[in-house]
Enzyme design. Structure first.
Site, PDB file in Angstrom:
ATOM      1  N   LYS A  48      15.912   1.787   6.033  1.00 56.64           N
ATOM      2  CA  LYS A  48      15.387   0.187   6.846  1.00 56.64           C
ATOM      3  C   LYS A  48      16.498  -0.762   6.870  1.00 56.64           C
ATOM      4  O   LYS A  48      16.748  -1.312   7.732  1.00 56.64           O
ATOM      5  CB  LYS A  48      14.265   0.240   5.469  1.00 56.64           C
ATOM      6  CG  LYS A  48      12.812   0.120   5.449  1.00 56.64           C
ATOM      7  CD  LYS A  48      11.918  -0.272   4.615  1.00 56.64           C
ATOM      8  CE  LYS A  48      10.084   0.845   4.901  1.00 56.64           C
ATOM      9  NZ  LYS A  48       9.935   0.204   3.279  1.00 56.64           N
ATOM     10  N   GLN A  92       9.022  -2.138  -1.871  1.00 57.49           N
ATOM     11  CA  GLN A  92       9.290  -0.604  -1.702  1.00 57.49           C
ATOM     12  C   GLN A  92       8.140  -0.063  -3.244  1.00 57.49           C
ATOM     13  O   GLN A  92       8.476  -0.371  -3.820  1.00 57.49           O
ATOM     14  CB  GLN A  92       9.906   0.030  -1.820  1.00 57.49           C
ATOM     15  CG  GLN A  92      10.538   0.773  -1.126  1.00 57.49           C
ATOM     16  CD  GLN A  92      10.021   1.699   0.214  1.00 57.49           C
ATOM     17  OE1 GLN A  92       9.643   0.718   0.843  1.00 57.49           O
ATOM     18  NE2 GLN A  92       9.252   2.588   0.162  1.00 57.49           N
ATOM     19  N   ASP A 115       5.909  -7.284   5.185  1.00 56.56           N
ATOM     20  CA  ASP A 115       5.299  -6.057   5.057  1.00 56.56           C
ATOM     21  C   ASP A 115       4.290  -5.810   5.773  1.00 56.56           C
ATOM     22  O   ASP A 115       2.782  -5.019   5.723  1.00 56.56           O
ATOM     23  CB  ASP A 115       4.851  -5.231   3.568  1.00 56.56           C
ATOM     24  CG  ASP A 115       6.074  -4.214   3.984  1.00 56.56           C
ATOM     25  OD1 ASP A 115       6.112  -3.299   4.236  1.00 56.56           O
ATOM     26  OD2 ASP A 115       6.545  -4.448   2.522  1.00 56.56           O
TER      27      ASP A 115
HETATM   28  N1  GUN Z   1       5.752   2.815   0.800  1.00 54.50           N
HETATM   29  C1  GUN Z   1       5.322   3.022   2.071  1.00 54.50           C
HETATM   30  N2  GUN Z   1       5.219   2.230   3.016  1.00 54.50           N
HETATM   31  C2  GUN Z   1       5.764   1.737   2.280  1.00 54.50           C
HETATM   32  C3  GUN Z   1       5.358   0.358   2.979  1.00 54.50           C
HETATM   33  O1  GUN Z   1       5.056   0.193   4.970  1.00 54.50           O
HETATM   34  N3  GUN Z   1       6.277  -0.660   2.774  1.00 54.50           N
HETATM   35  C4  GUN Z   1       6.313  -0.764   1.475  1.00 54.50           C
HETATM   36  N4  GUN Z   1       6.711  -1.688   0.546  1.00 54.50           N
HETATM   37  N5  GUN Z   1       6.415   0.396   0.921  1.00 54.50           N
HETATM   38  C5  GUN Z   1       6.518   1.588   0.793  1.00 54.50           C
END
Ligand code: GUN
Length: 293
Positions: A48, A92, A115
């Site tokens: 990311k 996350q 998100d």
């Molecule tokens: N953990 C697995 N997928 C995601 C996601 O799309 N966003 C976040 N914040 N954590 C994750």
């Protein structure tokens, strides 16, 4: 045909980069919070932040030890919420067990929740208010379908899995009364009866239940579209890493029956990241009073 998620995601990132290049003033910014040490999360966060860098989005990662308390983490989120030049905040997941994930995700300011996990954004999705943020994986899947010229209107979409992050928002998104949606949606889960025949009736099958190679060739209709959201680590002693990443679909046997299929890796995953960047730019534009597309 194999849908190339890397190619489509790269095109989108290039478009975002071209837009950001022409901005005046501060760049868009994303702040990522990571707690403890969870190897897959480390990989996702690295991807990311690298994608942010390539696109011209400023990113900052806030790392905390797994012992952090819920209230300490909440205070930190509140500080990020109050900072006017932060456009996006992402925590996350998963978080350590002593922290209630939903208390954290619901503490993020809805207008920075790139998100799309906050109930305000999920509510906006349900009522068709486009000022909210749509969760990145469902939005990425819809974008993959649009960019592959796959019609969803009037089609039967079967979603396997009812998670907060994928299954539920995916269903809401594809049942919208919009030209890019208008699907008839069935959500199946662990308690669903007659699963095989439901899957066989799908024009578009979206597998998002986190079970390695669960969808087999006998479950899919000839000529259907198969979208694989699974990212499962299975042990593979013959490989240098000792594990292999596989999807929720038995790709080898399902591919010949499908009209379109996404691979794992290289299908949905890169699109999730592209949509995170897109949501961050959307937040920036809303905050700065700019018009996006
Ligand atoms: N953990 C697995 N997928 C995601 C996601 O799309 N966003 C976040 N914040 N954590 C994750």
């Amino acid at each position: 045909m194999i849908i190339d998620g890397v190619k489509i995601a790269t095109e989108i990132q290039q478009e975002l980069c071209d837009y950001i290049k022409h901005l005046h003033g501060r760049p868009p910014s994303l702040h990522v919070v990571i707690v403890g040490h969870h190897p897959p999360s480390e990989i996702y966060v690295k991807r990311k932040t690298e994608a942010c860098f390539k696109t011209g989005i400023q990113s900052q990662t806030h790392r905390f030890p797994s012992e952090i308390t819920e209230s300490e983490l909440l205070s930190h989120i509140q500080r990020l919420n109050a900072e006017p030049e932060i456009d996006g905040i992402l925590v996350q997941l998963p978080l350590p067990e002593h922290i209630h994930s939903s208390r954290i995700t619901q503490a993020i300011a809805p207008d920075k929740d790139v998100d799309g996990f906050h109930m305000m954004n999920l509510g906006k999705l349900l009522i068709g208010d486009t000022t909210g943020f749509v969760p990145c994986t469902p939005l990425g899947i819809q974008t993959l379908l649009i960019r592959s010229s796959i019609e969803t209107s009037g089609k039967h979409v079967v979603i396997l899995g009812r998670s907060q992050i994928v299954g539920k928002p995916m269903a809401a998104l594809l049942m919208q009364n919009t030209p890019q949606a208008n699907a008839t949606v069935t959500v199946a889960h662990s308690q669903t009866k007659h699963l095989k025949s439901i899957c066989q009736s799908a024009d578009i099958l979206i597998a998002a239940m986190g079970k390695p190679r669960f969808v087999t060739a006998d479950m899919v209709k000839e000529g259907s579209v198969v979208i694989d959201v699974g990212i499962n680590r299975i042990s593979a002693s013959h490989l240098p890493k000792g594990y292999e990443i596989v999807g929720d679909v038995d790709f080898e046997h399902v591919q010949p029956k499908s009209a379109f299929i996404t691979p794992v890796p290289g299908g949905v995953g890169p699109m999730t990241i592209a949509m995170l960047l897109s949501n961050t730019l959307k937040s920036y534009c809303l905050r700065e009073g700019l018009f996006l597309k």
